[in-house]
Scaffold this motif. Structure first.
Motif, short mmCIF file in Angstrom:
data_model
loop_
_atom_site.label_atom_id
_atom_site.label_comp_id
_atom_site.label_asym_id
_atom_site.label_seq_id
_atom_site.Cartn_x
_atom_site.Cartn_y
_atom_site.Cartn_z
N THR A 129 0.85 -1.19 0.00
CA THR A 129 0.00 0.00 0.00
C THR A 129 0.88 1.24 0.00
O THR A 129 1.76 1.39 0.85
N SER A 177 7.62 1.81 5.65
CA SER A 177 7.51 3.02 6.48
C SER A 177 8.49 4.09 6.03
O SER A 177 9.23 4.66 6.82
N TYR A 206 4.11 7.57 0.25
CA TYR A 206 4.57 6.89 1.46
C TYR A 206 4.31 5.39 1.32
O TYR A 206 3.17 4.96 1.15
N ASN A 207 5.37 4.59 1.40
CA ASN A 207 5.27 3.14 1.33
C ASN A 207 4.99 2.61 2.73
O ASN A 207 5.84 2.69 3.62
N THR A 208 3.79 2.08 2.95
CA THR A 208 3.43 1.62 4.29
C THR A 208 4.15 0.34 4.68
O THR A 208 4.29 0.04 5.86
N LYS A 263 0.59 5.42 0.01
CA LYS A 263 -0.31 6.55 0.27
C LYS A 263 0.27 7.79 -0.38
O LYS A 263 1.46 8.07 -0.25
#
Length: 196
Positions: free
Chosen positions: A13, A28, A23-25, A15
């Motif tokens: 995911t 992080s 932002y790469n979840t 964002k």
């Protein structure tokens, strides 16, 4: 980047925030479009969501990656292809085109690595043949859609059969195309056997 197993891990995911940062979840960390392009090349499946609305914006982000690569001179999409693609927006065949293009790209991708190994530096001649076949496939696809859909320019209505002469000529053209495809497949098979 390491490849992920789509089935066990699911998509990563990403964002996208109002400040246009991604932002790469999973890691992080903030990433760039270049990072996402690398993830695609490494076969890492991801989805991009707008952080505020939670809307899936994966398609527009992927299109942005393509746009930036084309802008940097890494031209993959021919101008005529782009023109034809744009002409399908709002067309009655717009719904069919995505699956057709997806199948074509999947077939090409399956053969990409094998073609690289088999042809090495001498890829120009086979690529020219593939371009010719692809062009003929698109022409055949357009003719077929014209025959099946009476609302497409030049199509026949259900009570209006194409003239017998036109039907015979199209049948001959399709037969010729099939023959050329078969011959090309035989040539590729001989080349592959010769390399093994």
């Amino acid at each position: 980047m390491a490849k992920r197993d789509r089935d066990t891990d699911g998509p990563v995911t990403i964002k996208k925030y109002a400040n246009r940062r991604l932002y790469n979840t999973a890691t992080s960390s903030y990433v760039t479009l270049d990072h996402l392009a690398e993830m695609v090349q490494d076969d890492v499946h991801f989805v991009v969501y707008d952080a505020k609305t939670n809307e899936d914006i994966t398609r527009s982000v992927l299109a942005q990656i393509i746009f930036e690569a084309e802008g940097k001179g890494q031209n993959v999409l021919p101008v005529n292809f782009l023109r034809q693609l744009i002409s399908f927006y709002g067309d009655s065949l717009q719904g069919i085109l995505p699956s057709y293009l997806e199948m074509s790209m999947e077939a090409f991708a399956k053969n990409r690595e094998q073609m690289k190994e088999q042809f090495g530096g001498a890829i120009e001649t086979p690529m020219k043949q593939f371009e010719d076949v692809t062009r003929r496939n698109m022409e055949m696809f357009q003719k077929a859609m014209t025959l099946w859909n009476p609302f497409v320019h030049g199509g026949n209505t259900p009570d209006q059969a194409p003239p017998a002469e036109e039907t015979t000529q199209e049948g001959d053209n399709i037969g010729q195309l099939k023959g050329q495809l078969d011959e090309m497949q035989r040539q590729l098979d001989r080349l592959m056997k010769g390399r093994n």
